[in-house]
Write a protein that holds these residues in place. Structure first.
Motif, PDB file in Angstrom:
ATOM      1  N   ILE A 112       0.863  -1.176   0.000  1.00  0.00           N
ATOM      2  CA  ILE A 112       0.000   0.000   0.000  1.00  0.00           C
ATOM      3  C   ILE A 112       0.898   1.224   0.000  1.00  0.00           C
ATOM      4  CG2 ILE A 112      -1.780   1.303   1.219  1.00  0.00           C
ATOM      5  CD1 ILE A 112      -2.685  -1.339   2.487  1.00  0.00           C
ATOM      6  N   ARG A 113       0.679   2.094  -0.976  1.00  0.00           N
ATOM      7  CA  ARG A 113       1.473   3.322  -1.106  1.00  0.00           C
ATOM      8  C   ARG A 113       2.974   3.023  -1.096  1.00  0.00           C
ATOM      9  NH1 ARG A 113      -2.270   6.604   2.681  1.00  0.00           N
ATOM     10  NH2 ARG A 113      -3.828   7.115   1.153  1.00  0.00           N
ATOM     11  N   GLU A 118       4.600   0.812   0.216  1.00  0.00           N
ATOM     12  CA  GLU A 118       5.127   0.190   1.423  1.00  0.00           C
ATOM     13  C   GLU A 118       4.620  -1.244   1.482  1.00  0.00           C
ATOM     14  OE1 GLU A 118       5.173   0.762   6.245  1.00  0.00           O
ATOM     15  OE2 GLU A 118       4.833   2.506   4.977  1.00  0.00           O
ATOM     16  N   ASP A 166      -3.205   2.980   9.469  1.00  0.00           N
ATOM     17  CA  ASP A 166      -2.260   4.013   9.035  1.00  0.00           C
ATOM     18  C   ASP A 166      -2.334   4.260   7.534  1.00  0.00           C
ATOM     19  OD1 ASP A 166      -0.034   5.846   9.354  1.00  0.00           O
ATOM     20  OD2 ASP A 166       1.203   4.278   8.441  1.00  0.00           O
ATOM     21  N   LYS A 167      -2.463   3.225   6.747  1.00  0.00           N
ATOM     22  CA  LYS A 167      -2.383   3.344   5.292  1.00  0.00           C
ATOM     23  C   LYS A 167      -3.726   3.531   4.601  1.00  0.00           C
ATOM     24  CE  LYS A 167       1.964   2.794   5.333  1.00  0.00           C
ATOM     25  NZ  LYS A 167       2.708   4.017   5.439  1.00  0.00           N
TER      26      LYS A 167
END
Length: 114
Positions: free
Chosen positions: A64-65, A67, A106-107
């Motif tokens: 995700i993103r 990461e 967080d993501k």
């Protein structure tokens, strides 16, 4: 059947987000590249024509993103679903770890409120 917390007939523990993220699922020594159908704080739903049996332990590499993180999960269910207007089998993978929940919050969850 009683309705679940977040709709539908299942007893869902958390809200699901229809978001597509890159996933690599590893089981029986093989890695399968897929994209999520939906994701929640407790797991993912991914399409797989030939799914591993319910109860199978899997490793899930989630990106995700840009990461990437790895989590261990267990196949909890198989369900019919549509992916790009094609019917397939979805695999519900339960990932019960505080690290996974923190990663998702967080993501994904923070940006969903934007």
């Amino acid at each position: 059947m009683a309705a679940g917390r977040y709709g539908g007939s299942e007893k869902r523990r958390s809200r699901r987000f229809s978001k597509r993220f890159k996933v690599e699922m590893e089981y029986e020594g093989k890695i399968h590249e897929i994209r999520t159908i939906d994701i929640s704080e407790h797991g993912v739903l991914i399409p797989k024509r030939l799914p591993p049996p319910v109860g199978t332990r899997v490793k899930v590499y989630l990106t995700i993103r840009n990461e990437k993180a790895v989590f261990e999960g267990i196949v909890k269910r198989h369900t019919k679903c549509l992916v790009n207007k094609v019917q397939t089998i979805g695999i519900g993978i339960d990932i019960s770890s505080p690290e996974y929940r923190a990663f998702v919050k967080d993501k994904i969850l923070v940006t969903d409120a934007d």
